[in-house]
Design an enzyme around this catalytic site. Structure first.
Site, PDB file in Angstrom:
ATOM      1  N   SER A 151       0.834  -1.199   0.000  1.00 15.16           N
ATOM      2  CA  SER A 151       0.000   0.000   0.000  1.00 15.16           C
ATOM      3  C   SER A 151       0.865   1.243   0.000  1.00 15.16           C
ATOM      4  O   SER A 151       1.969   1.256   0.565  1.00 15.16           O
ATOM      5  CB  SER A 151      -0.899   0.011   1.241  1.00 15.16           C
ATOM      6  OG  SER A 151      -1.501   1.278   1.433  1.00 15.16           O
ATOM      7  N   TYR A 163      -0.727   0.526  10.005  1.00 16.54           N
ATOM      8  CA  TYR A 163      -1.053  -0.196   8.775  1.00 16.54           C
ATOM      9  C   TYR A 163       0.075  -0.040   7.765  1.00 16.54           C
ATOM     10  O   TYR A 163       0.520  -1.013   7.135  1.00 16.54           O
ATOM     11  CB  TYR A 163      -2.358   0.343   8.199  1.00 16.54           C
ATOM     12  CG  TYR A 163      -2.746  -0.249   6.862  1.00 16.54           C
ATOM     13  CD1 TYR A 163      -3.271  -1.528   6.776  1.00 16.54           C
ATOM     14  CD2 TYR A 163      -2.602   0.498   5.690  1.00 16.54           C
ATOM     15  CE1 TYR A 163      -3.634  -2.074   5.547  1.00 16.54           C
ATOM     16  CE2 TYR A 163      -2.963  -0.031   4.465  1.00 16.54           C
ATOM     17  CZ  TYR A 163      -3.478  -1.315   4.399  1.00 16.54           C
ATOM     18  OH  TYR A 163      -3.833  -1.844   3.175  1.00 16.54           O
TER      19      TYR A 163
END
Length: 295
Positions: A151, A163
């Site tokens: 990501s 994250y």
């Protein structure tokens, strides 16, 4: 490098004909789209998700060439069972899309042990567990393609530091696995997608809305590309795709000063950085390492 056609939905029919592909976290969202696209490309697909009903729904959408196996990738035994089921059912494993993941959003100082452990166990350990079991099956056969999902958050996005850290770990893992598998016939790459999903919808910023992102099925051809022979020249690469522009995210590199010496001091280091490295300092934060077209 192959790029998508103008309508962003290139034909993938037959590009994975007869191959056995595992897609984790494929009950919904991007994972479901990857699995369906792989099936449309001729692959036999093992659909994995922690939600058994969701996994079965995706497999049913693909048809007779798909099976569903529920289980948590964060479990070493479940990961082994998923990969083993692919080999047992289809005779081999030719590709793995390590898609399963969870998102945790919020300021770093509001994180707690439970949230941190869960996201690391699923996003990092889950990818490692499935990948290790897949590599053990692929290496002896001298072929296979692993596609890890990363990501842009690994470059720094507000409230996504934890994250992003897990996805940065997977980027590093991708490069490491690529080095380990060099010359074996197994390829390891990663995909950094931008799509409209429930996960993204759970997190929002004033300058970014989920509505501006493409549907998962627009992104899915990128995963099929990385699984198939058309990407045979890619190994240890991270493909960034937002449905409009294709890019490659380069590994980090070290910028060095021109002079070599053995008597460095604090002042000497400060002078060298200011004189030679200051104008090459990489940016920090959302999109710092990507053109606006790929954010």
């Amino acid at each position: 490098m192959n790029t998508p056609s103008a309508n962003n939905t290139p034909s993938v029919a037959g590009s994975l004909q007869g191959r056995a592909i595992v897609v984790t976290g494929a009950g919904t969202g991007l994972g479901r789209a990857y699995a369906i696209a792989a099936g449309a490309a001729g692959a036999r697909v093992l659909v994995n998700d922690i939600d058994a009903e969701a996994a079965q729904a995706t497999a049913t959408s693909i048809g007779d060439a798909a099976i569903a196996v529920a289980g948590s990738v964060s479990s070493w035994d479940d990961a082994a069972r998923v990969i083993g089921a692919c080999v047992e059912s289809f005779g081999a494993i030719d590709g793995l899309v390590n898609n399963a993941g969870v998102l945790h959003a919020g300021p770093a100082w509001e994180d707690n042990e439970t949230a941190i452990r869960r996201i690391v166990e699923v996003n990092v350990l889950g990818t490692m567990f499935c990948g290790v079991h897949a590599l053990r099956a692929m290496i002896p056969r001298g072929s296979g393609s692993i596609v890890n999902i990363v990501s842009g958050a690994m470059l720094g996005i507000p409230h996504l530091s934890t994250y992003g850290a897990t996805k940065g770990a997977i980027a590093s893992l991708t490069w490491g696995w690529a080095v380990d598998t060099e010359g074996t016939g197994v390829r390891v790459n990663a995909l950094s997608p931008v799509a409209r999903t429930e996960m993204v919808n759970a997190w929002s910023l004033s300058d970014r809305t989920n509505d501006n992102n493409p549907d998962p099925d627009v992104i899915a051809p990128a995963a099929v590309y990385l699984l198939g022979d058309q990407s045979s020249g890619l190994h240890g690469q991270i493909l960034r795709f937002n449905g409009r522009v294709v890019g490659l995210l380069s590994p980090p590199r070290v910028e060095v000063t021109s002079g070599e010496r053995a008597d460095w001091t604090v002042d000497g280091i400060a002078s060298a950085v200011d004189a030679e490295l200051a104008d090459r300092l990489p940016g920090i934060g959302r999109g710092a390492a990507m053109p606006n077209s790929l954010i």
